[in-house]
Write a protein that holds these residues in place. Structure first.
Motif, short mmCIF file in Angstrom:
data_model
loop_
_atom_site.label_atom_id
_atom_site.label_comp_id
_atom_site.label_asym_id
_atom_site.label_seq_id
_atom_site.Cartn_x
_atom_site.Cartn_y
_atom_site.Cartn_z
N GLY A 1 -10.29 -6.49 0.18
CA GLY A 1 -9.71 -6.46 1.51
C GLY A 1 -9.32 -5.04 1.91
N VAL A 2 -8.73 -4.30 0.98
CA VAL A 2 -8.35 -2.91 1.26
C VAL A 2 -9.61 -2.06 1.48
CG1 VAL A 2 -7.25 -0.85 0.28
CG2 VAL A 2 -6.15 -3.08 0.04
N MET A 3 -10.64 -2.30 0.67
CA MET A 3 -11.88 -1.54 0.85
C MET A 3 -12.53 -1.87 2.20
SD MET A 3 -13.44 -1.48 -3.00
CE MET A 3 -14.73 -0.32 -2.61
N ASP A 4 -12.42 -3.12 2.65
CA ASP A 4 -12.92 -3.48 3.99
C ASP A 4 -12.17 -2.74 5.08
OD1 ASP A 4 -14.91 -5.14 3.09
OD2 ASP A 4 -13.73 -6.98 3.30
N LYS A 5 -10.85 -2.60 4.91
CA LYS A 5 -10.05 -1.85 5.90
C LYS A 5 -10.47 -0.39 5.93
CE LYS A 5 -6.13 -4.92 5.71
NZ LYS A 5 -4.80 -5.17 5.21
N LEU A 6 -10.77 0.17 4.76
CA LEU A 6 -11.24 1.56 4.71
C LEU A 6 -12.59 1.69 5.42
CD1 LEU A 6 -10.35 2.54 1.02
CD2 LEU A 6 -9.34 3.46 3.12
N ARG A 7 -13.48 0.75 5.20
CA ARG A 7 -14.80 0.79 5.84
C ARG A 7 -14.67 0.63 7.35
NH1 ARG A 7 -17.76 -3.88 4.25
NH2 ARG A 7 -17.22 -3.19 2.18
N THR A 8 -13.79 -0.28 7.78
CA THR A 8 -13.57 -0.48 9.22
C THR A 8 -13.02 0.79 9.86
OG1 THR A 8 -13.16 -2.82 8.83
CG2 THR A 8 -12.39 -1.93 10.92
N ALA A 9 -12.17 1.51 9.12
CA ALA A 9 -11.59 2.74 9.64
C ALA A 9 -12.60 3.89 9.64
CB ALA A 9 -10.36 3.12 8.83
N GLY A 10 -13.76 3.69 9.00
CA GLY A 10 -14.79 4.72 9.01
C GLY A 10 -14.85 5.56 7.75
N TYR A 11 -14.06 5.21 6.74
CA TYR A 11 -14.05 5.97 5.48
C TYR A 11 -14.96 5.25 4.49
CZ TYR A 11 -10.19 8.46 7.53
OH TYR A 11 -9.42 9.23 8.36
N LEU A 12 -16.16 5.81 4.31
CA LEU A 12 -17.16 5.17 3.46
C LEU A 12 -17.22 5.78 2.06
CD1 LEU A 12 -20.02 4.83 6.09
CD2 LEU A 12 -18.26 3.17 5.48
N LYS A 13 -16.62 6.94 1.88
CA LYS A 13 -16.61 7.59 0.56
C LYS A 13 -15.32 7.20 -0.15
CE LYS A 13 -19.52 11.48 1.71
NZ LYS A 13 -19.65 12.93 1.69
N VAL A 14 -15.44 6.24 -1.06
CA VAL A 14 -14.28 5.73 -1.78
C VAL A 14 -14.55 5.88 -3.27
CG1 VAL A 14 -12.83 3.71 -2.24
CG2 VAL A 14 -13.77 4.08 0.05
N ALA A 15 -13.61 6.47 -3.99
CA ALA A 15 -13.71 6.60 -5.44
C ALA A 15 -12.63 5.74 -6.07
CB ALA A 15 -13.54 8.06 -5.85
N LEU A 16 -13.02 4.94 -7.06
CA LEU A 16 -12.05 4.11 -7.78
C LEU A 16 -11.50 4.91 -8.94
CD1 LEU A 16 -13.99 0.73 -7.79
CD2 LEU A 16 -12.19 1.47 -6.22
N VAL A 17 -10.18 4.93 -9.07
CA VAL A 17 -9.51 5.75 -10.08
C VAL A 17 -9.15 4.88 -11.26
CG1 VAL A 17 -7.52 7.23 -10.53
CG2 VAL A 17 -8.60 7.26 -8.29
N ASN A 18 -9.38 5.39 -12.47
CA ASN A 18 -8.97 4.70 -13.69
C ASN A 18 -8.43 5.71 -14.68
OD1 ASN A 18 -11.29 5.99 -14.48
ND2 ASN A 18 -12.08 4.27 -15.65
N LEU B 1 0.84 -1.20 0.00
CA LEU B 1 0.00 0.00 0.00
C LEU B 1 0.87 1.24 0.00
CD1 LEU B 1 -2.67 -1.00 2.69
CD2 LEU B 1 -2.90 -1.08 0.20
N ALA B 2 0.35 2.28 -0.62
CA ALA B 2 1.01 3.58 -0.60
C ALA B 2 -0.07 4.63 -0.41
CB ALA B 2 1.77 3.83 -1.90
N LEU B 3 0.16 5.54 0.54
CA LEU B 3 -0.76 6.64 0.78
C LEU B 3 -0.08 7.89 0.25
CD1 LEU B 3 -3.49 7.42 1.96
CD2 LEU B 3 -2.36 7.84 4.13
N GLY B 4 -0.62 8.41 -0.83
CA GLY B 4 0.06 9.50 -1.53
C GLY B 4 1.30 8.93 -2.20
N GLU B 5 2.46 9.43 -1.83
CA GLU B 5 3.73 8.95 -2.39
C GLU B 5 4.48 8.04 -1.44
OE1 GLU B 5 4.88 9.74 -5.53
OE2 GLU B 5 2.99 10.79 -5.87
#
Length: 149
Positions: free
Chosen positions: A116-133, A73-77
């Motif tokens: 799995g990553v999206m589940d971790k985001l949901r568990t952390a309380g971040y429900l607004k997720v945009a998929l980038v393409n 995983l990478a958050l930003g850079e």
């Protein structure tokens, strides 16, 4: 026993095409198409709405979470561990759980890892997720030079 002989009793070759089987086949095909054609259309009447809204503008400082090909995983850079994701997200979003997280993933990443990553985001309380393409490109095309994802 008297036998009457006609002069036309000699066998003749038929020089005409018998079109009866051809017509039979065509009528069967016509019936098949008449029966199946209504089944291939959608008959649910719906008045679809239209939208004149422009796409939502990208925020000034978006938070990008990237799932790399090696499932890192990478958050930003910056690379982060999966266990430190919640703390890193809280620092990046300044505790704002309503901020949209832009999730990017390498195309070789399997669906289970991404979920799995999206589940971790949901568990952390971040429900607004945009998929980038990448937009405006066909599959397999190289990104244009100078483009930002």
């Amino acid at each position: 026993m008297i036998r009457i002989r006609h002069t036309d009793e000699t066998p003749h070759e038929v020089n005409e095409i018998n079109v009866t089987p051809f017509i039979d086949v065509m009528l069967v095909l016509l019936v098949i198409f008449m029966v199946t054609a209504p089944l291939t259309t959608v008959n649910v009447p719906v008045d679809l709405p239209s939208s004149t809204e422009k796409p939502t503008p990208r925020p000034d400082d978006p938070v990008f979470l990237t799932v790399k090909a090696d499932h890192g995983l990478a958050l930003g850079e910056e690379d982060i561990q999966a266990e430190a994701l919640t703390g890193a997200l809280e620092a990046a979003t300044k505790g704002n759980k309503d901020e949209r997280i832009f999730l990017r993933a390498d195309k070789t990443v399997d669906y289970g890892t991404l979920m799995g990553v999206m589940d971790k985001l949901r568990t952390a309380g971040y429900l607004k997720v945009a998929l980038v393409n990448l937009q405006g490109q066909e599959e397999g095309a190289a990104p244009p030079s100078g483009s930002s994802q």
